[in-house]
Design a protein around this motif. Sequence first.
Motif, mmCIF file in Angstrom:
data_model
loop_
_atom_site.group_PDB
_atom_site.id
_atom_site.type_symbol
_atom_site.label_atom_id
_atom_site.label_comp_id
_atom_site.label_asym_id
_atom_site.label_seq_id
_atom_site.Cartn_x
_atom_site.Cartn_y
_atom_site.Cartn_z
ATOM 1 N N PHE A 1 0.806 -1.215 0.000
ATOM 2 C CA PHE A 1 0.000 0.000 0.000
ATOM 3 C C PHE A 1 0.844 1.273 0.000
ATOM 4 O O PHE A 1 0.303 2.371 -0.098
ATOM 5 C CB PHE A 1 -0.934 0.013 1.214
ATOM 6 C CG PHE A 1 -1.825 -1.189 1.301
ATOM 7 C CD1 PHE A 1 -2.697 -1.501 0.272
ATOM 8 C CD2 PHE A 1 -1.802 -2.020 2.408
ATOM 9 C CE1 PHE A 1 -3.520 -2.622 0.335
ATOM 10 C CE2 PHE A 1 -2.618 -3.136 2.488
ATOM 11 C CZ PHE A 1 -3.475 -3.438 1.440
ATOM 12 N N ALA A 2 2.152 1.128 0.106
ATOM 13 C CA ALA A 2 3.021 2.293 0.274
ATOM 14 C C ALA A 2 3.007 3.231 -0.931
ATOM 15 O O ALA A 2 3.330 4.414 -0.810
ATOM 16 C CB ALA A 2 4.446 1.840 0.567
ATOM 17 N N THR A 3 2.645 2.712 -2.101
ATOM 18 C CA THR A 3 2.649 3.540 -3.312
ATOM 19 C C THR A 3 1.282 4.138 -3.625
ATOM 20 O O THR A 3 1.141 4.867 -4.607
ATOM 21 C CB THR A 3 3.106 2.714 -4.519
ATOM 22 O OG1 THR A 3 2.227 1.605 -4.703
ATOM 23 C CG2 THR A 3 4.523 2.190 -4.314
ATOM 24 N N LEU A 4 0.283 3.859 -2.801
ATOM 25 C CA LEU A 4 -1.072 4.335 -3.079
ATOM 26 C C LEU A 4 -1.240 5.746 -2.515
ATOM 27 O O LEU A 4 -1.490 5.946 -1.324
ATOM 28 C CB LEU A 4 -2.102 3.380 -2.460
ATOM 29 C CG LEU A 4 -3.564 3.583 -2.852
ATOM 30 C CD1 LEU A 4 -3.734 3.543 -4.367
ATOM 31 C CD2 LEU A 4 -4.430 2.513 -2.208
ATOM 32 N N GLU A 5 -1.102 6.729 -3.389
ATOM 33 C CA GLU A 5 -1.067 8.123 -2.955
ATOM 34 C C GLU A 5 -2.442 8.759 -2.766
ATOM 35 O O GLU A 5 -2.539 9.871 -2.239
ATOM 36 C CB GLU A 5 -0.288 8.955 -3.988
ATOM 37 C CG GLU A 5 1.163 8.544 -4.155
ATOM 38 C CD GLU A 5 2.033 9.008 -2.996
ATOM 39 O OE1 GLU A 5 1.560 9.831 -2.200
ATOM 40 O OE2 GLU A 5 3.178 8.532 -2.904
ATOM 41 N N ALA A 6 -3.507 8.110 -3.186
ATOM 42 C CA ALA A 6 -4.846 8.705 -3.110
ATOM 43 C C ALA A 6 -5.187 9.084 -1.674
ATOM 44 O O ALA A 6 -4.937 8.305 -0.749
ATOM 45 C CB ALA A 6 -5.884 7.730 -3.638
ATOM 46 N N PRO A 7 -5.728 10.280 -1.463
ATOM 47 C CA PRO A 7 -6.166 10.636 -0.111
ATOM 48 C C PRO A 7 -7.214 9.646 0.381
ATOM 49 O O PRO A 7 -8.188 9.368 -0.314
ATOM 50 C CB PRO A 7 -6.740 12.050 -0.277
ATOM 51 C CG PRO A 7 -6.994 12.208 -1.737
ATOM 52 C CD PRO A 7 -6.024 11.335 -2.439
ATOM 53 N N THR A 8 -6.988 9.108 1.567
ATOM 54 C CA THR A 8 -7.812 8.016 2.078
ATOM 55 C C THR A 8 -8.335 8.349 3.459
ATOM 56 O O THR A 8 -7.564 8.647 4.374
ATOM 57 C CB THR A 8 -7.007 6.710 2.142
ATOM 58 O OG1 THR A 8 -6.519 6.392 0.828
ATOM 59 C CG2 THR A 8 -7.863 5.564 2.650
ATOM 60 N N THR A 9 -9.664 8.293 3.607
ATOM 61 C CA THR A 9 -10.298 8.429 4.907
ATOM 62 C C THR A 9 -10.642 7.042 5.417
ATOM 63 O O THR A 9 -11.388 6.297 4.766
ATOM 64 C CB THR A 9 -11.579 9.279 4.823
ATOM 65 O OG1 THR A 9 -11.228 10.610 4.410
ATOM 66 C CG2 THR A 9 -12.275 9.359 6.174
#
Length: 270
Positions: free
Chosen positions: A201-209
């Motif tokens: 998941f370290a490359t998943l840059e999408a803002p995540t709530t």
Amino acid sequence: MTELLASSDDGRPITALDDGAGPNLLVVHPGGGDATTWDGVTRHLTDDFRVVRIRRRIYVPEADIALPHSMTIEAADIVAVADLLEPPVLLVGHSSGAVAALEAALLAPSAFAGLFLYEPPMPTKELVAGTAGARARAACDGGDPVEAMRIHLRDIVRMPATMVDALLADQHTRAALSAYAAAQIAEDEAIDALGVDTERFATLEAPTTLVEGDLSPSHLRERLADLAAALPNARIVTLTGQGHIAHLAAPGTLANTIRDTAKQVLHLHP
């Protein structure tokens, strides 16, 4: 309400419920039910948003569940529906639906402006079903869907046994849960098949709530904290006085939390 139709990678038709108008919210419902379990939340959002609820393939009526089930297939289904929508899209997932949503974001990160994930039971430091999953599978294959769901709720979700017994004592609830037992156990296995790993998941840059209830089982909150540590752009929001079923117990509260996230992620004016 209308219905969208997408074609999955394996040629299977994937449908979604389409309500309201405005910025796009793509919702992936939890296990143990279908897209209509989010009716209450949807009603609070459709004045301002287009709410598209995917019908997960293993939860449609008389679903043909190919075993082993795979979260990769569900992720591809979500992306196929997202491709029908004009960007930007906020991807909303709940429970196992949030696991599928997270996998979809990994599969096609550019398809989503952001993520809203309500207690995904992701195997972070330990498996989710584990040995209890084997017992649930044995009950399901042995023709006892009620016992399979009892094991799922008590030993996998880790709801208090008294609460599980009370749920299953209600004839309507017992019948509804039993109807989805095969799908539920299949997806428990699919989640464990992802393996214990957060580095991907370290490359998943999408803002995540990441959303949790302060009354939810502790392992769900611990898994959420693990995800928050792994994702580069994540925040945790806690729903006070809620557990894992705020979509039923407090749909307005959950809708407002989604609304707040959408304003930030989709850059909406107040």
